[in-house]
Design a protein around this motif. Structure first.
Motif, PDB file in Angstrom:
ATOM      1  N   ALA A 148       0.822  -1.225   0.000  1.00 20.22           N
ATOM      2  CA  ALA A 148       0.000   0.000   0.000  1.00 20.22           C
ATOM      3  C   ALA A 148       0.855   1.274   0.000  1.00 20.22           C
ATOM      4  N   LEU A 149       2.161   1.125  -0.148  1.00 23.55           N
ATOM      5  CA  LEU A 149       3.034   2.303  -0.175  1.00 23.55           C
ATOM      6  C   LEU A 149       2.678   3.202  -1.354  1.00 23.55           C
ATOM      7  N   PRO A 150       2.861   4.503  -1.188  1.00 25.38           N
ATOM      8  CA  PRO A 150       2.665   5.382  -2.347  1.00 25.38           C
ATOM      9  C   PRO A 150       3.780   5.124  -3.370  1.00 25.38           C
ATOM     10  N   THR A 151       3.583   5.567  -4.582  1.00 27.92           N
ATOM     11  CA  THR A 151       4.666   5.491  -5.567  1.00 27.92           C
ATOM     12  C   THR A 151       5.668   6.590  -5.249  1.00 27.92           C
ATOM     13  N   ARG A 152       6.799   6.525  -5.880  1.00 31.29           N
ATOM     14  CA  ARG A 152       7.829   7.553  -5.684  1.00 31.29           C
ATOM     15  C   ARG A 152       7.280   8.928  -6.080  1.00 31.29           C
ATOM     16  N   VAL A 153       6.550   8.979  -7.198  1.00 32.10           N
ATOM     17  CA  VAL A 153       5.966  10.240  -7.671  1.00 32.10           C
ATOM     18  C   VAL A 153       4.963  10.768  -6.650  1.00 32.10           C
ATOM     19  N   GLU A 154       4.130   9.871  -6.115  1.00 34.58           N
ATOM     20  CA  GLU A 154       3.136  10.286  -5.103  1.00 34.58           C
ATOM     21  C   GLU A 154       3.832  10.803  -3.838  1.00 34.58           C
ATOM     22  N   LEU A 155       4.906  10.128  -3.436  1.00 34.35           N
ATOM     23  CA  LEU A 155       5.647  10.563  -2.247  1.00 34.35           C
ATOM     24  C   LEU A 155       6.229  11.954  -2.464  1.00 34.35           C
ATOM     25  N   MET A 156       6.826  12.184  -3.629  1.00 31.28           N
ATOM     26  CA  MET A 156       7.409  13.505  -3.924  1.00 31.28           C
ATOM     27  C   MET A 156       6.333  14.590  -3.868  1.00 31.28           C
ATOM     28  N   LYS A 157       5.164  14.252  -4.382  1.00 26.57           N
ATOM     29  CA  LYS A 157       4.052  15.205  -4.380  1.00 26.57           C
ATOM     30  C   LYS A 157       3.626  15.522  -2.938  1.00 26.57           C
ATOM     31  N   LYS A 158       3.496  14.471  -2.116  1.00 23.75           N
ATOM     32  CA  LYS A 158       3.115  14.666  -0.709  1.00 23.75           C
ATOM     33  C   LYS A 158       4.150  15.508   0.039  1.00 23.75           C
ATOM     34  N   LEU A 159       5.414  15.334  -0.329  1.00 22.77           N
ATOM     35  CA  LEU A 159       6.497  16.067   0.333  1.00 22.77           C
ATOM     36  C   LEU A 159       6.742  17.434  -0.298  1.00 22.77           C
ATOM     37  N   ASN A 160       5.989  17.737  -1.356  1.00 22.24           N
ATOM     38  CA  ASN A 160       6.119  19.025  -2.056  1.00 22.24           C
ATOM     39  C   ASN A 160       7.524  19.212  -2.626  1.00 22.24           C
ATOM     40  N   GLU A 161       8.047  18.145  -3.232  1.00 22.02           N
ATOM     41  CA  GLU A 161       9.404  18.146  -3.780  1.00 22.02           C
ATOM     42  C   GLU A 161       9.402  17.612  -5.209  1.00 22.02           C
ATOM     43  N   ASP A 162      10.421  17.997  -5.981  1.00 17.45           N
ATOM     44  CA  ASP A 162      10.672  17.296  -7.235  1.00 17.45           C
ATOM     45  C   ASP A 162      11.842  16.352  -6.976  1.00 17.45           C
ATOM     46  N   GLU A 163      12.127  15.480  -7.928  1.00 15.00           N
ATOM     47  CA  GLU A 163      13.145  14.447  -7.731  1.00 15.00           C
ATOM     48  C   GLU A 163      14.523  15.044  -7.387  1.00 15.00           C
ATOM     49  N   ALA A 164      14.910  16.101  -8.090  1.00 12.56           N
ATOM     50  CA  ALA A 164      16.241  16.693  -7.874  1.00 12.56           C
ATOM     51  C   ALA A 164      16.371  17.322  -6.488  1.00 12.56           C
ATOM     52  N   SER A 165      15.368  18.111  -6.086  1.00 14.41           N
ATOM     53  CA  SER A 165      15.452  18.757  -4.770  1.00 14.41           C
ATOM     54  C   SER A 165      15.348  17.719  -3.656  1.00 14.41           C
ATOM     55  N   ALA A 166      14.501  16.699  -3.849  1.00 12.23           N
ATOM     56  CA  ALA A 166      14.357  15.643  -2.841  1.00 12.23           C
ATOM     57  C   ALA A 166      15.673  14.891  -2.675  1.00 12.23           C
ATOM     58  N   SER A 167      16.309  14.561  -3.792  1.00 17.35           N
ATOM     59  CA  SER A 167      17.587  13.834  -3.729  1.00 17.35           C
ATOM     60  C   SER A 167      18.630  14.636  -2.963  1.00 17.35           C
ATOM     61  N   ASN A 168      18.686  15.923  -3.232  1.00 20.91           N
ATOM     62  CA  ASN A 168      19.633  16.794  -2.546  1.00 20.91           C
ATOM     63  C   ASN A 168      19.380  16.797  -1.034  1.00 20.91           C
ATOM     64  N   GLN A 169      18.123  16.953  -0.626  1.00 21.41           N
ATOM     65  CA  GLN A 169      17.782  16.990   0.806  1.00 21.41           C
ATOM     66  C   GLN A 169      18.048  15.636   1.467  1.00 21.41           C
ATOM     67  N   MET A 170      17.753  14.546   0.740  1.00 22.98           N
ATOM     68  CA  MET A 170      18.008  13.203   1.284  1.00 22.98           C
ATOM     69  C   MET A 170      19.498  12.990   1.508  1.00 22.98           C
ATOM     70  N   GLN A 171      20.323  13.448   0.560  1.00 23.59           N
ATOM     71  CA  GLN A 171      21.770  13.300   0.712  1.00 23.59           C
ATOM     72  C   GLN A 171      22.275  14.072   1.929  1.00 23.59           C
ATOM     73  N   ILE A 172      21.746  15.269   2.143  1.00 24.60           N
ATOM     74  CA  ILE A 172      22.142  16.069   3.305  1.00 24.60           C
ATOM     75  C   ILE A 172      21.755  15.332   4.593  1.00 24.60           C
ATOM     76  N   TYR A 173      20.524  14.779   4.626  1.00 27.53           N
ATOM     77  CA  TYR A 173      20.094  14.048   5.822  1.00 27.53           C
ATOM     78  C   TYR A 173      20.997  12.838   6.069  1.00 27.53           C
ATOM     79  N   VAL A 174      21.251  12.043   5.035  1.00 36.25           N
ATOM     80  CA  VAL A 174      22.080  10.842   5.186  1.00 36.25           C
ATOM     81  C   VAL A 174      23.448  11.209   5.768  1.00 36.25           C
TER      82      VAL A 174
END
Length: 197
Positions: A148-174
């Protein structure tokens, strides 16, 4: 933008883990609270994590009113001989650490994968972090929830991010979460408490 708030807070938190005065419980719990919306965005598969995590972070936030640092928090529970008791601040800190770990591994998996499905990334993160501590029934419920997980696209939408900005923020968190997690593990090991319980 929850991912930006998470990455900014953990960047600040990572800068404090090697400071002289130790890590403030209030600062730590505020940063950790920012991760809760992420679990919510992942849906039913992570409902257990969200409910447990939110309660444990709330306990640490409450503890911060009378306990200044994570070091003092552990030492107080050691003195009271309640480290492993349900509801102890030390036990709750260990559970919150696992939530941070789960988020880190999930982000690492997402950064290393392509495609629109979150199932493999989420399943791998769960298997690495929580599976060893969960009973059969909970593991089965989580496995069922993975469908029942959302798709990657749905998750990005829920997080108000596009793939590039999300990747950048995820890398900073990691990068920022790694020293924070290591610091907490070091606190537990330095007091002979271990982290596998």
């Amino acid at each position: 933008k929850p991912l930006r708030k998470i990455s900014d807070s953990f960047k600040e938190l990572a800068a404090t883990v090697n400071s002289e005065g130790g890590v403030e419980v209030a600062f730590f719990s505020r940063a950790c609270a920012l991760i809760s919306p992420l679990f919510d965005c992942l849906g039913i598969a992570f409902k257990f994590a969200e409910m447990d995590y939110v309660a444990k972070v709330a306990d640490l936030a409450e503890a911060s009113k009378s306990i200044s640092t994570l070091e003092a928090l552990l030492d107080r529970d050691i003195e009271a001989d309640c480290v492993r008791k349900a509801g102890s601040h030390t036990r709750n800190l260990l559970r919150v650490k696992r939530g941070l770990d789960l988020t880190k591994v999930l982000f690492e998996q997402l950064l290393a994968s392509e495609g629109n499905s979150l199932k493999d990334a989420a399943s791998n993160a769960y298997a690495q972090v929580f599976c060893p501590y969960h009973g059969w029934a909970l593991r089965k419920a989580v496995a069922a929830g993975m469908f029942a997980l959302p798709t990657r696209v749905e998750l990005m939408k829920k997080l108000n991010e596009d793939e590039a900005s999300a990747s950048n923020q995820m890398q900073i968190y990691v990068a920022s979460a790694a020293p924070v997690i290591a610091y907490i593990e070091k606190l537990f090991h330095s007091r002979q408490l271990g982290i596998d319980w």
